[in-house]
Design an enzyme around this catalytic site. Structure first.
Site, mmCIF file in Angstrom:
data_model
loop_
_atom_site.group_PDB
_atom_site.id
_atom_site.type_symbol
_atom_site.label_atom_id
_atom_site.label_comp_id
_atom_site.label_asym_id
_atom_site.label_seq_id
_atom_site.Cartn_x
_atom_site.Cartn_y
_atom_site.Cartn_z
ATOM 1 N N GLU A 1 0.826 -1.203 0.000
ATOM 2 C CA GLU A 1 0.000 0.000 0.000
ATOM 3 C C GLU A 1 0.864 1.258 0.000
ATOM 4 O OE1 GLU A 1 -3.448 0.063 2.752
ATOM 5 O OE2 GLU A 1 -2.859 2.140 3.044
ATOM 6 N N GLU A 2 2.069 1.129 0.474
ATOM 7 C CA GLU A 2 2.959 2.288 0.580
ATOM 8 C C GLU A 2 3.764 2.550 -0.691
ATOM 9 O OE1 GLU A 2 2.716 4.357 2.989
ATOM 10 O OE2 GLU A 2 1.313 3.076 4.075
ATOM 11 N N ASP B 1 -0.749 -4.325 3.506
ATOM 12 C CA ASP B 1 -0.851 -3.005 4.128
ATOM 13 C C ASP B 1 0.096 -3.098 5.314
ATOM 14 O OD1 ASP B 1 -1.408 -0.722 5.487
ATOM 15 O OD2 ASP B 1 -3.554 -1.068 5.691
ATOM 16 N N LEU C 1 1.286 -1.092 7.567
ATOM 17 C CA LEU C 1 0.929 -0.498 8.855
ATOM 18 C C LEU C 1 -0.488 0.051 8.758
ATOM 19 C CD1 LEU C 1 1.033 1.714 11.274
ATOM 20 C CD2 LEU C 1 2.390 -0.372 11.509
ATOM 21 N N ASP C 2 -1.418 -0.786 9.177
ATOM 22 C CA ASP C 2 -2.830 -0.369 9.124
ATOM 23 C C ASP C 2 -3.167 0.449 10.375
ATOM 24 O OD1 ASP C 2 -5.647 -0.563 8.220
ATOM 25 O OD2 ASP C 2 -5.834 -1.662 10.105
HETATM 26 O O1 F6P Z 1 -6.232 1.877 6.394
HETATM 27 C C1 F6P Z 1 -7.311 2.703 6.376
HETATM 28 C C2 F6P Z 1 -7.881 2.954 7.752
HETATM 29 O O2 F6P Z 1 -6.940 3.576 8.595
HETATM 30 C C3 F6P Z 1 -8.448 1.703 8.459
HETATM 31 O O3 F6P Z 1 -7.524 1.082 9.296
HETATM 32 C C4 F6P Z 1 -9.630 2.267 9.220
HETATM 33 O O4 F6P Z 1 -10.664 1.316 9.374
HETATM 34 C C5 F6P Z 1 -10.069 3.424 8.373
HETATM 35 O O5 F6P Z 1 -8.979 3.789 7.546
HETATM 36 C C6 F6P Z 1 -10.496 4.603 9.168
HETATM 37 O O6 F6P Z 1 -10.984 5.573 8.308
HETATM 38 P P1 F6P Z 1 -11.589 6.946 8.846
HETATM 39 O O7 F6P Z 1 -10.444 7.719 9.412
HETATM 40 O O8 F6P Z 1 -12.169 7.580 7.604
HETATM 41 O O9 F6P Z 1 -12.629 6.619 9.877
HETATM 42 MN MN MN Z 2 -4.984 0.221 6.299
#
Ligand code: F6P
Ligand code: MN
Length: 321
Positions: A91-92, A111, A113-114
């Site tokens: 993803e990066e 991904d 670092l989620d």
């Molecule tokens: O990776 C994207 C992410 O950070 C997810 O981990 C998370 O569920 C979502 O985005 C949160 O999105 P938002 O900040 O729009 O609520």
């Molecule tokens: Mn993510």
């Protein structure tokens, strides 16, 4: 009962023919990278610069890259290099990393670092991964082609949920640095009274999403005849882990904001691996129309509306269409 390590768990699967040698080596490499990420995340704020500090760069999706995003991506890429796989999609990164000289067709999409917005807040973050065999000159395949998938969550516990297509297994990193199988079987109950959605976006939702959430918010007085509770972590891995533990529904639907016409989450790095786990744990994962695993990716960073969790609840969402 003797603790089963991830190495022994995968060795048995390899002997049974459920996991090939390349996938085995790839999973072990991912575990070693995850251990390093967990160690680094656990001491954030002591001495070195904040892991949540901005690098000044943006990834392909326009998200600001943070120090730990970049570090996690490098650790994973470095760990995968010696495994002999053919490519790493991150993803990066804009483009695939091709490991020259590989005669394997195995691809890892991740991904790294989620939940980046939670790095400095001491909340759960994670690493999501998907493993499949490439075909016909393309590094992209539909989710059903995955041979293994899972995620690590770095929270109070560092955990791993993994599937190779015979159900889901859960592991916890113990104090000796080993991933050891947990004493519960990840299985998503069909019914739930808990939902997860970012309600700050409600004014942008399409009518069907509003209708569904209205039925849930109406509680005992509404058509559902029961009260619901809401949880939203801002880290997909944390919301997902909770749903594997006790059920629930997660929704990141499409909305009318610019660049959110297909929601926020990425098919290849996030939705596909989580959907594989969800189906293997008896749940349902869809984009509101089709099963996530049946969608053919058309680009590395393609986004999809993502709705998953307890089957009856995902069915209820579908009935609002
Ligand atoms: O990776 C994207 C992410 O950070 C997810 O981990 C998370 O569920 C979502 O985005 C949160 O999105 P938002 O900040 O729009 O609520
Ligand atoms: Mn993510």
């Amino acid at each position: 009962m003797e603790s089963l390590t991830i190495e022994n768990f995968l060795k048995t699967k390899n002997e049974k023919g459920e996991v090939g040698k390349e996938v085995y080596a790839t999973l072990i490499a991912l575990c070693s990278a995850a251990k390093k990420i967990a160690e680094i995340a656990a001491v954030n704020g002591i001495g070195a610069d904040s892991l949540g500090s901005l690098t000044g760069a943006e990834n392909t999706d326009g998200d600001e890259q943070k120090a730990l995003d970049v570090l996690a991506d490098q650790l994973i890429c470095n760990a995968l290099g010696p495994t002999g796989i053919s490519a790493y999609l991150s993803e990066e990164r804009d483009e695939a990393v091709i490991f020259e000289g590989s005669d394997s067709q195995i691809v890892v999409a991740s991904d790294p670092l989620d939940g980046s917005s939670n790095i400095d807040t001491n909340l759960t973050i994670g690493t999501i991964f998907s493993i499949y065999r490439a075909e016909q000159e393309s590094w992209l395949r539909e989710g059903r082609a995955q041979q293994a998938a899972g995620f690590f969550a770095y929270g109070p516990q560092t955990v791993l949920l993994i599937t190779t297509g015979q159900g889901v297994a859960g592991f916890c990193l113990n104090t000796e640095g080993q991933f050891v199988q947990m004493d519960w079987q990840p299985q998503i109950p069909a019914t739930t009274k808990e939902f997860a959605i970012n309600a700050a976006n409600s004014r942008y939702w399409p009518a069907k999403v509003k209708r569904y959430i209205d039925t849930v918010l109406a509680g005992v007085d509404g058509p559902r005849g029961q009260n619901f509770n809401m949880r939203w972590n801002g880290s997909l891995v944390a919301d997902a882990f909770r749903i594997f533990r006790r059920g629930g529904i997660f929704l990141y639907p499409e909305d009318s904001r610019k660049n959110y016409e297909n929601g926020r989450l990425r098919l290849v790095y996030e939705a596909n691996p989580i959907a594989f786990l969800v189906e293997q744990a008896g749940g349902r994962a869809s984009d509101g129309k089709a099963d996530i695993l049946d969608i053919t990716p058309t680009s590395y960073h393609m986004r999809v509306p993502f709705i998953f969790g307890s089957t009856d609840e995902v069915d209820s969402y579908h009935s609002e269409q």
